[in-house]
Design an enzyme around this catalytic site. Structure first.
Site, short mmCIF file in Angstrom:
data_model
loop_
_atom_site.label_atom_id
_atom_site.label_comp_id
_atom_site.label_asym_id
_atom_site.label_seq_id
_atom_site.Cartn_x
_atom_site.Cartn_y
_atom_site.Cartn_z
N GLN A 39 0.83 -1.20 0.00
CA GLN A 39 0.00 0.00 0.00
C GLN A 39 0.87 1.25 0.00
O GLN A 39 2.09 1.17 0.09
CB GLN A 39 -0.93 0.01 1.21
CG GLN A 39 -0.24 0.00 2.55
CD GLN A 39 -1.23 -0.04 3.71
OE1 GLN A 39 -2.44 -0.19 3.53
NE2 GLN A 39 -0.72 0.10 4.92
N GLY A 40 0.23 2.39 -0.13
CA GLY A 40 0.92 3.67 -0.06
C GLY A 40 1.94 3.89 -1.15
O GLY A 40 1.73 3.53 -2.32
N ILE A 41 3.07 4.49 -0.80
CA ILE A 41 4.11 4.81 -1.77
C ILE A 41 4.64 3.55 -2.44
O ILE A 41 4.87 3.52 -3.64
CB ILE A 41 5.26 5.58 -1.10
CG1 ILE A 41 4.79 6.95 -0.62
CG2 ILE A 41 6.44 5.74 -2.06
CD1 ILE A 41 5.81 7.70 0.22
N TYR A 170 11.68 8.51 14.68
CA TYR A 170 11.46 8.41 13.23
C TYR A 170 12.49 9.28 12.50
O TYR A 170 13.16 8.82 11.56
CB TYR A 170 10.05 8.87 12.88
CG TYR A 170 9.78 8.90 11.39
CD1 TYR A 170 9.56 7.72 10.67
CD2 TYR A 170 9.75 10.10 10.69
CE1 TYR A 170 9.32 7.74 9.31
CE2 TYR A 170 9.51 10.13 9.33
CZ TYR A 170 9.30 8.95 8.64
OH TYR A 170 9.06 8.98 7.29
N THR A 205 -1.39 8.75 2.51
CA THR A 205 -1.35 7.30 2.36
C THR A 205 -2.25 6.65 3.41
O THR A 205 -2.63 7.29 4.40
CB THR A 205 0.08 6.76 2.56
OG1 THR A 205 0.48 7.04 3.92
CG2 THR A 205 1.06 7.42 1.59
N SER A 207 -1.31 4.68 5.65
CA SER A 207 -0.57 4.76 6.91
C SER A 207 -0.82 6.08 7.61
O SER A 207 -1.04 6.13 8.83
CB SER A 207 0.94 4.59 6.64
OG SER A 207 1.69 4.84 7.81
N ARG A 211 -2.74 6.83 11.22
CA ARG A 211 -2.14 7.59 12.31
C ARG A 211 -3.03 8.76 12.73
O ARG A 211 -3.11 9.09 13.93
CB ARG A 211 -0.75 8.09 11.90
CG ARG A 211 0.30 7.00 11.95
CD ARG A 211 1.69 7.53 11.67
NE ARG A 211 1.94 7.67 10.24
CZ ARG A 211 2.27 8.80 9.64
NH1 ARG A 211 2.37 9.92 10.33
NH2 ARG A 211 2.50 8.84 8.34
#
Length: 268
Positions: A39-41, A170, A205, A207, A211
């Site tokens: 998923q996402g990028i 992060y 995304t 994700s 969040r």
């Protein structure tokens, strides 16, 4: 229909070409292995790579979501936990050769250093940095054997580039990814290896949405994310994928050891 005159045997002959027969993808024939493709990028990049003619091995731990990519020509999927050395090495053994390695897997921890427990630190550094170490160490020898290879790592603007509130571990991990990228690029530049990293800002995304929903006030969290976007919107995964296609292609043959920022001016 396009015409071309070619001089041959002192006679001029007319040849005709159908433009459709001359079209080639920007990644034709390239073998690409990537992580976090479900998923996402990662998903957007896998699809973009395949549409440009690459043969993509897309990996992720989410087998159910990963299977959705199998409908795209040029993509084969495999469930792999890239934080597990034995699984990474087994994947590498299956590949005859590789042209591009794209390390995408990562996790975003929310909080300052005071909110980051030791387990949070260890998990983030293991997934965000150590997984790239494992993948590069497993696949780089195959590239060196052919004196040709291209490694792309997913970093972030939240790193050594920009200090961001509540992104302590992060940002630390992504700063490490930038350092890893430059180190690999410097060590193997004379052996035909390139290594670059992509540094997005805020990307819309699944994700990110997860969040946002996990925050005490999701509606306000979304407003806060949008408020810091100087362009008035978040980046799309497809926009990042376009940059990844460029870095995976021969168009970027003279590019190595660099951070490629795609943040809509957030760092300014």
């Amino acid at each position: 229909m396009t015409h071309m005159f070619v001089k041959q045997d002192v006679r001029t002959k007319l040849f005709t070409f159908q433009p459709s027969q001359c079209i080639m993808g920007r990644l034709d024939g390239k073998v690409i292995v990537m992580s976090a493709a479900a998923q996402g990028i990662g998903r957007a990049a896998a699809i973009a790579f395949a549409k440009e003619g690459a043969q993509v091995t897309a990996t992720d731990i989410n087998g159910e979501k990963l299977k959705e990519l199998e409908s795209y020509s040029g993509i084969k999927t495999k469930v792999v936990d890239v934080s597990k050395r034995e699984q990474v090495e087994a994947l590498a053994k299956e590949m005859d050769h590789i042209d591009v390695l794209f390390n995408v897997a990562g996790f975003v921890h929310h909080g300052s250093i005071l909110d980051c427990e030791e387990k949070d630190w260890d998990f983030t550094m293991n997934l965000n940095v150590r997984s790239m170490y494992l993948m590069i160490k497993a696949f780089l020898p195959k590239m060196l054997a052919r004196k040709s290879g291209n490694i792309i790592n997913m970093a972030s603007v939240a790193s050594s580039i920009k200090g961001v509130p509540n992104r302590c571990v992060y940002s630390t991990s992504k700063a490490a990814v930038i350092g890893l990228t430059k180190s690999v690029a410097a060590d193997f530049i004379d052996q035909g290896i390139r290594c670059n990293c992509v540094c997005p800002g805020t990307v819309d995304t699944p994700s990110l949405r997860d969040r946002i929903q996990a925050r005490p006030d999701p509606e306000q969290a979304l407003k806060d994310f949008l408020a810091r976007q100087k362009t008035g919107r978040m980046c799309t995964a497809e926009e990042v994928a376009h940059l990844c296609v460029y870095l995976a292609s021969d168009e970027s043959a003279y590019v190595t050891g660099t951070e490629h920022i795609i943040d809509g001016g957030w760092r300014l």
